[in-house]
Motif scaffolding. Structure first.
Motif, PDB file in Angstrom:
ATOM      1  N   MET A   7      47.224  37.755  37.366  1.00 49.31           N
ATOM      2  CA  MET A   7      46.408  38.391  36.201  1.00 49.31           C
ATOM      3  C   MET A   7      46.091  39.790  36.645  1.00 49.31           C
ATOM      4  SD  MET A   7      43.915  35.532  34.676  1.00 49.31           S
ATOM      5  CE  MET A   7      42.668  36.128  35.007  1.00 49.31           C
ATOM      6  N   VAL A   8      45.578  39.952  37.893  1.00 48.87           N
ATOM      7  CA  VAL A   8      44.867  41.300  38.403  1.00 48.87           C
ATOM      8  C   VAL A   8      46.150  42.147  38.570  1.00 48.87           C
ATOM      9  CG1 VAL A   8      43.801  42.661  40.250  1.00 48.87           C
ATOM     10  CG2 VAL A   8      42.872  40.576  39.211  1.00 48.87           C
ATOM     11  N   THR A   9      47.111  41.780  39.029  1.00 50.19           N
ATOM     12  CA  THR A   9      48.591  42.589  39.373  1.00 50.19           C
ATOM     13  C   THR A   9      48.923  43.140  37.807  1.00 50.19           C
ATOM     14  OG1 THR A   9      49.042  41.495  41.070  1.00 50.19           O
ATOM     15  CG2 THR A   9      50.855  42.840  39.984  1.00 50.19           C
ATOM     16  N   THR A  10      48.884  42.292  36.812  1.00 43.53           N
ATOM     17  CA  THR A  10      49.285  42.486  35.547  1.00 43.53           C
ATOM     18  C   THR A  10      48.564  43.357  35.031  1.00 43.53           C
ATOM     19  OG1 THR A  10      50.272  40.148  35.381  1.00 43.53           O
ATOM     20  CG2 THR A  10      49.774  41.829  33.401  1.00 43.53           C
ATOM     21  N   MET A  11      47.161  43.291  35.093  1.00 43.74           N
ATOM     22  CA  MET A  11      46.212  44.170  34.678  1.00 43.74           C
ATOM     23  C   MET A  11      45.866  45.635  35.129  1.00 43.74           C
ATOM     24  SD  MET A  11      43.181  41.662  33.451  1.00 43.74           S
ATOM     25  CE  MET A  11      42.359  41.718  34.864  1.00 43.74           C
ATOM     26  N   PRO A  26      49.796  52.043  43.129  1.00 42.49           N
ATOM     27  CA  PRO A  26      48.671  51.123  43.196  1.00 42.49           C
ATOM     28  C   PRO A  26      48.769  50.137  44.238  1.00 42.49           C
ATOM     29  CG  PRO A  26      49.377  51.470  40.910  1.00 42.49           C
ATOM     30  CD  PRO A  26      50.280  51.986  41.636  1.00 42.49           C
ATOM     31  N   TYR A  27      47.993  49.663  44.864  1.00 39.78           N
ATOM     32  CA  TYR A  27      47.620  48.491  45.963  1.00 39.78           C
ATOM     33  C   TYR A  27      48.113  47.418  45.162  1.00 39.78           C
ATOM     34  CZ  TYR A  27      46.108  45.668  49.650  1.00 39.78           C
ATOM     35  OH  TYR A  27      45.842  44.891  50.829  1.00 39.78           O
ATOM     36  N   MET A  28      49.128  46.656  45.211  1.00 46.46           N
ATOM     37  CA  MET A  28      49.329  45.316  44.431  1.00 46.46           C
ATOM     38  C   MET A  28      49.344  44.212  45.272  1.00 46.46           C
ATOM     39  SD  MET A  28      52.918  46.860  42.326  1.00 46.46           S
ATOM     40  CE  MET A  28      52.849  48.543  42.458  1.00 46.46           C
ATOM     41  N   ALA A  29      49.498  43.091  44.702  1.00 46.65           N
ATOM     42  CA  ALA A  29      49.248  41.870  45.548  1.00 46.65           C
ATOM     43  C   ALA A  29      50.563  41.898  46.279  1.00 46.65           C
ATOM     44  CB  ALA A  29      49.261  40.511  44.616  1.00 46.65           C
ATOM     45  N   MET A  61      40.148  41.070  48.729  1.00 44.79           N
ATOM     46  CA  MET A  61      39.734  42.636  48.867  1.00 44.79           C
ATOM     47  C   MET A  61      40.670  43.451  47.815  1.00 44.79           C
ATOM     48  SD  MET A  61      37.301  43.173  50.657  1.00 44.79           S
ATOM     49  CE  MET A  61      37.377  45.073  51.152  1.00 44.79           C
ATOM     50  N   GLN A  62      41.878  42.999  47.761  1.00 46.98           N
ATOM     51  CA  GLN A  62      42.791  43.661  46.804  1.00 46.98           C
ATOM     52  C   GLN A  62      42.290  43.542  45.495  1.00 46.98           C
ATOM     53  OE1 GLN A  62      45.564  42.267  44.712  1.00 46.98           O
ATOM     54  NE2 GLN A  62      46.172  43.967  44.082  1.00 46.98           N
ATOM     55  N   GLN A  67      39.625  46.053  40.754  1.00 51.38           N
ATOM     56  CA  GLN A  67      38.886  46.078  39.829  1.00 51.38           C
ATOM     57  C   GLN A  67      37.432  47.152  39.678  1.00 51.38           C
ATOM     58  OE1 GLN A  67      37.539  42.041  40.239  1.00 51.38           O
ATOM     59  NE2 GLN A  67      39.308  41.297  38.921  1.00 51.38           N
ATOM     60  N   ASP A  68      37.455  47.836  40.982  1.00 53.23           N
ATOM     61  CA  ASP A  68      36.521  48.817  41.237  1.00 53.23           C
ATOM     62  C   ASP A  68      36.780  49.823  40.339  1.00 53.23           C
ATOM     63  OD1 ASP A  68      34.756  50.568  42.254  1.00 53.23           O
ATOM     64  OD2 ASP A  68      34.755  50.103  44.173  1.00 53.23           O
ATOM     65  N   PRO A  69      35.640  50.153  39.457  1.00 53.34           N
ATOM     66  CA  PRO A  69      35.950  51.517  38.495  1.00 53.34           C
ATOM     67  C   PRO A  69      35.804  52.817  39.058  1.00 53.34           C
ATOM     68  CG  PRO A  69      33.830  50.499  37.788  1.00 53.34           C
ATOM     69  CD  PRO A  69      34.629  49.441  39.045  1.00 53.34           C
TER      70      PRO A  69
END
Length: 105
Positions: A7-11, A26-29, A61-62, A67-69
């Motif tokens: 989900m995070v990778t997609t977002m 971007p740092y991806m899974a 951590m990834q 998610q850190d704005p």
């Protein structure tokens, strides 16, 4: 956790910055296993002021960095090591040469 990683990778932000010799993605899974391997080096840990993490902790951590704005973490890709064509949004793990963080106030 596996579902959360997807989900995070997609977002995750899909912006990449391309220069003459490198691309910042971007740092991806998909980058985590290789990044984790780098962070097993004692000299690198000392130079970056980092603590050793388990692979599971590195995935966490990834996710948190994604998610850190106020922070964007990019993986530096060496264009000479990209196999085939550069496809923005793809991890191109084989070309990983470093990382860079951008902090926003």
């Amino acid at each position: 956790l596996e579902r959360r990683k997807k989900m995070v990778t997609t977002m995750a932000m899909k912006v990449s910055l391309e220069g003459k010799r490198v691309v910042l993605v971007p740092y991806m899974a998909e980058h985590v296993p290789r990044y984790h391997n780098w962070m097993q080096d004692e000299e690198l840990l000392q130079a970056t002021g980092s603590e050793p993490l388990s692979l599971e902790q590195e995935y966490e951590m990834q996710i948190s960095w994604t998610q850190d704005p106020n922070k964007q973490t990019f993986i530096v890709l060496d264009k000479d090591f990209i196999e085939g064509d550069l496809v923005h949004g793809e991890p191109h793990v084989q070309a990983m040469t470093g990382d860079v963080n951008i902090y926003m106030n």
